[in-house]
Design a protein around this motif. Sequence first.
Motif, mmCIF file in Angstrom:
data_model
loop_
_atom_site.group_PDB
_atom_site.id
_atom_site.type_symbol
_atom_site.label_atom_id
_atom_site.label_comp_id
_atom_site.label_asym_id
_atom_site.label_seq_id
_atom_site.Cartn_x
_atom_site.Cartn_y
_atom_site.Cartn_z
ATOM 1 N N THR A 167 6.862 5.773 -1.084
ATOM 2 C CA THR A 167 7.717 4.883 -0.298
ATOM 3 C C THR A 167 6.858 4.077 0.672
ATOM 4 N N ALA A 168 7.395 2.967 1.133
ATOM 5 C CA ALA A 168 6.663 2.087 2.043
ATOM 6 C C ALA A 168 6.419 2.770 3.385
ATOM 7 N N SER A 169 5.244 2.480 3.972
ATOM 8 C CA SER A 169 4.878 3.036 5.271
ATOM 9 C C SER A 169 3.869 2.091 5.912
ATOM 10 N N GLN A 173 2.366 -0.577 0.992
ATOM 11 C CA GLN A 173 3.168 -1.796 0.892
ATOM 12 C C GLN A 173 3.689 -1.943 -0.531
ATOM 13 N N LEU A 174 4.982 -2.274 -0.648
ATOM 14 C CA LEU A 174 5.609 -2.551 -1.936
ATOM 15 C C LEU A 174 6.085 -3.992 -1.912
ATOM 16 N N THR A 175 5.499 -4.831 -2.764
ATOM 17 C CA THR A 175 5.786 -6.260 -2.751
ATOM 18 C C THR A 175 6.149 -6.743 -4.158
ATOM 19 N N ASN A 178 8.895 -4.960 -5.508
ATOM 20 C CA ASN A 178 8.426 -3.565 -5.654
ATOM 21 C C ASN A 178 7.558 -3.360 -6.891
ATOM 22 N N LEU A 181 2.024 -2.301 -5.803
ATOM 23 C CA LEU A 181 1.772 -1.244 -4.815
ATOM 24 C C LEU A 181 0.407 -1.491 -4.180
#
Length: 336
Positions: A167-169, A173-175, A178, A181
């Motif tokens: 998960t994103a933190s 980063q998820l762009t 999604n 990664l």
Amino acid sequence: MEKKSEGTLAIILLALIQGFLASGAVEVQPSINPAVVGDTVTLFLSPPASLKSGSWALGESLILTWLGEQQAVFPSHNGRALVNILTGALTLSSVTVADSGVYVVQSSDPQLRASASITVLEPISNITLKANQADLMEFNSSAVATCSVSSGSSLSFLWLNGSSEVTASDRVQLTDGNSTLTIVSVTRYDQGPFRCHVFNAVSNGTSAPVNFTISYGPDNMALTVNDQNMTSLLVGSNLTMFCSAQSGPPAQLQWAFRGEFVNTTGPLLELYNVTEHQSGPYSCLAFNSHTNMNSNITSHIIIAKSPFSGSEQQAVSGRPFPLLLLVGFFFSWLGK
């Protein structure tokens, strides 16, 4: 008089039915929703209605119109659309993603208007996961992995590190919806295996794993004596010291006694039938040629003819190693 009453009742009943239809009580129900590209989808009227004339449209674009038994299909759906004038149902064959949307049926005889939305999806195939580079340096590199498919529509992406969801933190980063990664300032725990799971309402699949090679350490060194944490031995005993360090790739290990190298490399130092003169500081030095980092750990061993009290035993872990010896160790490995 009775016939007149029956005629009036029929007219009232017909008016009620037409009012019922016009009021929106007729619903459109698709045979499949969501549908897969290539399917045949029928849009039923519920309850069925015998419509003398009417039209079907996708949004504002007409699909077909009919009057009695005559039908006119517009070019966009020529050969793919057909209406059943007995039930008002529209059948679409070989549907595509472009056939997704709101379908509206209208009629003036009797008066009605109803609509329904359908979604047509393309199945997912050939999920591919690619990394920007595989060899990374702890705290100094970023890992980037991109997930793609050969075909598929309305895609959702889920990332996995082993069996755990990613998960994103602050570092993750998820762009790009999604599908990409990015892990900033990678650590040794970001090696993977990473997989991406792609899904839509009609299909799903998971990519092959990707692993990152992350160079780190050496650090967190440990030194054990005769499989214990003891530092006092009797004359004539055997001395076995084991050195370990967290390092990727594995660190090169060199041993030293009283600040001077001994002719032993690797994690194990073994001495047999030790004497008092072999008392002193034993050091293990670790060097990682990928990170160009080194670390050391020292333990002071006491060898005596009779046991010492526990208060006289001592261990020095992580004692700073002489700078000149560290430099000599560094350059000796570079010369190998």
